[in-house]
Motif scaffolding. Structure first.
Motif, short mmCIF file in Angstrom:
data_model
loop_
_atom_site.label_atom_id
_atom_site.label_comp_id
_atom_site.label_asym_id
_atom_site.label_seq_id
_atom_site.Cartn_x
_atom_site.Cartn_y
_atom_site.Cartn_z
N GLY A 205 23.96 11.32 -13.87
CA GLY A 205 25.24 11.02 -14.49
C GLY A 205 25.70 12.09 -15.46
O GLY A 205 26.65 11.87 -16.22
N LYS A 209 30.06 12.15 -14.48
CA LYS A 209 29.73 10.75 -14.27
C LYS A 209 29.80 10.41 -12.79
O LYS A 209 30.68 10.89 -12.07
CB LYS A 209 30.71 9.85 -15.04
CG LYS A 209 30.61 9.97 -16.55
CD LYS A 209 31.57 9.02 -17.23
CE LYS A 209 31.45 9.11 -18.74
NZ LYS A 209 32.42 8.18 -19.41
N ARG A 210 28.88 9.59 -12.34
CA ARG A 210 28.92 9.13 -10.96
C ARG A 210 30.15 8.26 -10.75
O ARG A 210 30.58 7.54 -11.65
CB ARG A 210 27.66 8.33 -10.61
CG ARG A 210 26.38 9.16 -10.59
CD ARG A 210 25.23 8.29 -10.13
NE ARG A 210 25.44 7.78 -8.78
CZ ARG A 210 24.78 8.18 -7.71
NH1 ARG A 210 23.84 9.10 -7.82
NH2 ARG A 210 25.03 7.67 -6.53
N SER A 212 30.31 5.60 -8.96
CA SER A 212 29.88 4.21 -9.11
C SER A 212 28.40 4.20 -9.46
O SER A 212 27.64 5.06 -9.02
CB SER A 212 30.11 3.44 -7.81
OG SER A 212 29.40 4.02 -6.73
N GLN A 213 28.01 3.26 -10.27
CA GLN A 213 26.63 3.14 -10.68
C GLN A 213 25.79 2.53 -9.56
O GLN A 213 26.27 1.72 -8.77
CB GLN A 213 26.51 2.29 -11.94
CG GLN A 213 27.20 2.90 -13.15
CD GLN A 213 26.65 4.28 -13.50
OE1 GLN A 213 25.44 4.48 -13.55
NE2 GLN A 213 27.55 5.23 -13.74
N THR A 214 24.55 2.93 -9.49
CA THR A 214 23.65 2.42 -8.46
C THR A 214 22.48 1.70 -9.11
O THR A 214 22.19 1.87 -10.30
CB THR A 214 23.11 3.56 -7.58
OG1 THR A 214 22.36 4.47 -8.41
CG2 THR A 214 24.24 4.32 -6.92
N THR A 215 21.82 0.89 -8.32
CA THR A 215 20.62 0.21 -8.78
C THR A 215 19.40 0.83 -8.11
O THR A 215 19.51 1.52 -7.10
CB THR A 215 20.68 -1.29 -8.44
OG1 THR A 215 20.87 -1.43 -7.01
CG2 THR A 215 21.84 -1.96 -9.16
#
Length: 274
Positions: A205, A209-210, A212-215
């Motif tokens: 990030g 910044k990405r 969308s955030q990932t898990t």
């Protein structure tokens, strides 16, 4: 790690498609040139900031040393970076490179003009002898709804040509996977890395910044680097007019490499049909 090297001298063809849920996490264009010390000076900082004030209005200045062990020797290098307000796209300049990066890639028709705008801005700010290397890098991080417990779980999502060596020994389960392919073509060279990993992603990030955030979880990486080295007398003129067709030639096979690596099941997922 498996390592395979292929030479490609033909023509790739594929059906171009813009996916609604594309797995593309990062795109960059790097143009390297002979040392131009003045390019990171305050004069260039001011002139480049004026050019990018509407599109990339946030300037940042960073200093670093190319060899950390030599902290006491020489002056630190300087990097100028100009970011958009969302911090998803930037133009970075060092003494021998221009890099345009984004984590919010839409289409080539939008990214290419930004690269050429950056080339023109640098060209007008300081004299550049020429371009020694031009490269495009695309990183896809593929995540799927299946519960993938080992590398073989990517079968059906990733083309069998990519996964063909996952069963080298009966009774053994592949726990990791990495393949590197080097190709030569009429427009330049391509290095493609296929990797099955588990985690949050290979694209961090920072400094961008990405999208969308990932898990945490399994994901498959397709990392494509399409480039042309043009040293010495073959050096390209550092101008938008000369570099534009080179960028198009380097971009042309990138989509084909991606399409050749995925399956119809993956395409349905990226279209939002699954």
């Amino acid at each position: 790690m498996f390592w395979y090297v292929f030479c490609y001298r033909g023509h790739m063809s594929y059906a171009r498609e813009v996916f609604a849920n594309a797995p593309l996490a990062f795109v960059a264009c790097e143009i390297r040139f002979p040392l131009a010390p003045k390019i990171t000076g305050d004069g260039s900082l001011q002139s480049l900031n004026e050019v990018f004030v509407d599109t990339l209005p946030i300037p940042e200045v960073a200093t670093f040393r190319s060899i950390p062990e030599m902290d006491a020797l020489g002056d630190p290098e300087r990097q100028l970076r100009f970011l958009n307000k969302e911090r998803t796209t930037s133009v970075a300049v060092t003494r021998n490179s221009l890099v345009v990066e984004t984590t919010d890639y839409v289409e080539w028709e939008y990214f290419k003009p930004l690269v050429l705008e950056a080339v023109r801005a640098v060209q007008e700010s300081v004299r550049i002898v020429g371009a020694e290397r031009v490269g495009l890098r695309y990183i896809d991080e593929i995540r799927v709804p299946d519960k993938i417990t080992d590398v073989s779980g990517w079968t059906g999502w990733i083309n069998n040509n990519v996964l063909s060596h996952l069963d080298p020994m009966p009774g053994y389960t592949p726990e990791s996977f990495q393949t590197v392919i080097e190709l030569s073509g009429p427009g330049g060279q391509i290095v493609v890395r296929y990797t099955a990993l588990d985690g949050a992603g290979v694209v961090s990030g920072e400094p961008l910044k990405r999208r969308s955030q990932t898990t945490e979880g399994p994901f498959f990486v397709i990392d494509t680097d399409s480039y042309r080295d043009v040293p010495g007398t073959e050096m390209l003129s550092f101008s938008p007019e000369v570099l534009a067709p080179v960028l198009d030639e380097l971009h042309e096979p990138v989509g084909a490499m991606f399409q050749n690596a995925i399956t119809d099941k993956s395409r349905a997922l990226f279209r939002g049909e699954l």
